[in-house]
Design a protein around this motif. Structure first.
Motif, PDB file in Angstrom:
ATOM      1  N   LYS A   1       0.796  -1.227   0.000  1.00  0.00           N
ATOM      2  CA  LYS A   1       0.000   0.000   0.000  1.00  0.00           C
ATOM      3  C   LYS A   1       0.829   1.276   0.000  1.00  0.00           C
ATOM      4  O   LYS A   1       0.513   2.225  -0.706  1.00  0.00           O
ATOM      5  CB  LYS A   1      -0.948   0.007   1.201  1.00  0.00           C
ATOM      6  CG  LYS A   1      -2.081  -0.975   1.064  1.00  0.00           C
ATOM      7  CD  LYS A   1      -3.082  -0.778   2.179  1.00  0.00           C
ATOM      8  CE  LYS A   1      -4.334  -1.575   1.891  1.00  0.00           C
ATOM      9  NZ  LYS A   1      -5.406  -1.246   2.810  1.00  0.00           N
ATOM     10  N   VAL A   2       1.867   1.322   0.814  1.00  0.00           N
ATOM     11  CA  VAL A   2       2.635   2.556   0.977  1.00  0.00           C
ATOM     12  C   VAL A   2       3.712   2.703  -0.095  1.00  0.00           C
ATOM     13  O   VAL A   2       3.902   3.769  -0.662  1.00  0.00           O
ATOM     14  CB  VAL A   2       3.262   2.623   2.394  1.00  0.00           C
ATOM     15  CG1 VAL A   2       4.142   3.849   2.552  1.00  0.00           C
ATOM     16  CG2 VAL A   2       2.178   2.589   3.464  1.00  0.00           C
ATOM     17  N   TYR A   3       4.413   1.610  -0.370  1.00  0.00           N
ATOM     18  CA  TYR A   3       5.580   1.688  -1.249  1.00  0.00           C
ATOM     19  C   TYR A   3       5.306   1.226  -2.677  1.00  0.00           C
ATOM     20  O   TYR A   3       6.198   1.299  -3.527  1.00  0.00           O
ATOM     21  CB  TYR A   3       6.745   0.889  -0.647  1.00  0.00           C
ATOM     22  CG  TYR A   3       7.129   1.389   0.720  1.00  0.00           C
ATOM     23  CD1 TYR A   3       7.797   2.603   0.879  1.00  0.00           C
ATOM     24  CD2 TYR A   3       6.798   0.677   1.860  1.00  0.00           C
ATOM     25  CE1 TYR A   3       8.133   3.076   2.132  1.00  0.00           C
ATOM     26  CE2 TYR A   3       7.139   1.147   3.120  1.00  0.00           C
ATOM     27  CZ  TYR A   3       7.798   2.344   3.249  1.00  0.00           C
ATOM     28  OH  TYR A   3       8.137   2.811   4.489  1.00  0.00           O
ATOM     29  N   GLY A   4       4.097   0.742  -2.955  1.00  0.00           N
ATOM     30  CA  GLY A   4       3.720   0.407  -4.317  1.00  0.00           C
ATOM     31  C   GLY A   4       4.342  -0.862  -4.889  1.00  0.00           C
ATOM     32  O   GLY A   4       4.561  -0.954  -6.091  1.00  0.00           O
ATOM     33  N   ARG A   5       4.660  -1.822  -4.046  1.00  0.00           N
ATOM     34  CA  ARG A   5       5.206  -3.130  -4.448  1.00  0.00           C
ATOM     35  C   ARG A   5       6.448  -3.048  -5.324  1.00  0.00           C
ATOM     36  O   ARG A   5       6.480  -3.598  -6.421  1.00  0.00           O
ATOM     37  CB  ARG A   5       4.146  -3.961  -5.155  1.00  0.00           C
ATOM     38  CG  ARG A   5       3.113  -4.504  -4.240  1.00  0.00           C
ATOM     39  CD  ARG A   5       2.078  -5.291  -4.966  1.00  0.00           C
ATOM     40  NE  ARG A   5       1.236  -4.346  -5.709  1.00  0.00           N
ATOM     41  CZ  ARG A   5       0.610  -4.608  -6.829  1.00  0.00           C
ATOM     42  NH1 ARG A   5       0.706  -5.788  -7.359  1.00  0.00           N
ATOM     43  NH2 ARG A   5      -0.110  -3.707  -7.424  1.00  0.00           N
ATOM     44  N   PRO A   6       7.509  -2.407  -4.868  1.00  0.00           N
ATOM     45  CA  PRO A   6       8.745  -2.427  -5.665  1.00  0.00           C
ATOM     46  C   PRO A   6       9.301  -3.849  -5.745  1.00  0.00           C
ATOM     47  O   PRO A   6       8.982  -4.703  -4.925  1.00  0.00           O
ATOM     48  CB  PRO A   6       9.692  -1.510  -4.887  1.00  0.00           C
ATOM     49  CG  PRO A   6       9.167  -1.502  -3.498  1.00  0.00           C
ATOM     50  CD  PRO A   6       7.685  -1.697  -3.604  1.00  0.00           C
ATOM     51  N   SER A   7      10.131  -4.082  -6.737  1.00  0.00           N
ATOM     52  CA  SER A   7      10.680  -5.422  -6.989  1.00  0.00           C
ATOM     53  C   SER A   7      11.411  -5.965  -5.764  1.00  0.00           C
ATOM     54  O   SER A   7      12.196  -5.265  -5.129  1.00  0.00           O
ATOM     55  CB  SER A   7      11.642  -5.373  -8.168  1.00  0.00           C
ATOM     56  OG  SER A   7      12.279  -6.614  -8.332  1.00  0.00           O
ATOM     57  N   LEU A   8      11.176  -7.236  -5.492  1.00  0.00           N
ATOM     58  CA  LEU A   8      11.844  -7.905  -4.374  1.00  0.00           C
ATOM     59  C   LEU A   8      13.180  -8.496  -4.792  1.00  0.00           C
ATOM     60  O   LEU A   8      13.973  -8.893  -3.952  1.00  0.00           O
ATOM     61  CB  LEU A   8      10.953  -9.023  -3.815  1.00  0.00           C
ATOM     62  CG  LEU A   8       9.633  -8.591  -3.206  1.00  0.00           C
ATOM     63  CD1 LEU A   8       8.839  -9.807  -2.766  1.00  0.00           C
ATOM     64  CD2 LEU A   8       9.845  -7.645  -2.049  1.00  0.00           C
TER      65      LEU A   8
END
Length: 123
Positions: free
Chosen positions: A80-87
Motif C-alpha cells: 500500500k505505501v511503497y507500491g510493491r517495488p521489486s523484491l
C-alpha cells in the motif's frame, strides 16, 4: 516418486537458504527456520513422515508470516505505501519492507512444502 523428488528439491533448497542466511544479523532465527524445514523434507524424502511436526512448524511459520504482514514496514506497507517495488532488484535488502516481504514469502514457501507433506500423510 514425485513427492520424493519434491522433498529432495525442497531439502536442498532450504539448506541453501539457511547457508545464505548465515551472514545476516538475524541468522539466529532464519537458519533454524530453514534447517527445520530442510530436516522435515529430508526425512519425508526417505519416507519418514511426522504430521505433528509439520503442524507445529507450519503454525509457527504462518503466525510469524502474519506478524510480518501487518508489522510496520511489513508486507502490507510494501503493497500500500511503497507500491510493491521489486523484491529481486538487489539481493542486499537495504529497505526493511523489502526484507520483510522476502521473509514473508519464504515462510509461505516453507509452509506450502510442509503442507504438501502433511496432507499426503492423511491420504
Amino acid at each position: 516418486m514425485l513427492l520424493t523428488i519434491l522433498n529432495v528439491i525442497f531439502c536442498i533448497s532450504f539448506i541453501g537458504f539457511a547457508y545464505v542466511n548465515l551472514n545476516d544479523g538475524d541468522s539466529w532465527l532464519w537458519v533454524p527456520i530453514y534447517l527445520v524445514a530442510a530436516g522435515l523434507c529430508g526425512l519425508a524424502a526417505i519416507h519418514f513422515y511426522y504430521p505433528l511436526g509439520y503442524l507445529i512448524a507450519i503454525s509457527f511459520y504462518l503466525i510469524y508470516a502474519v506478524r510480518l504482514f501487518f508489522s510496520k514496514d511489513g508486507v502490507l506497507d510494501w503493497i500500500k505505501v511503497y507500491g510493491r517495488p521489486s523484491l529481486v532488484e538487489s539481493m542486499q535488502a537495504t529497505k526493511p519492507y523489502i526484507e520483510k516481504a522476502r521473509e514473508f514469502f519464504g515462510l509461505l514457501i516453507i509452509s506450502a512444502a510442509l503442507g504438501i507433506n502433511y496432507f499426503t500423510t492423511l491420504i
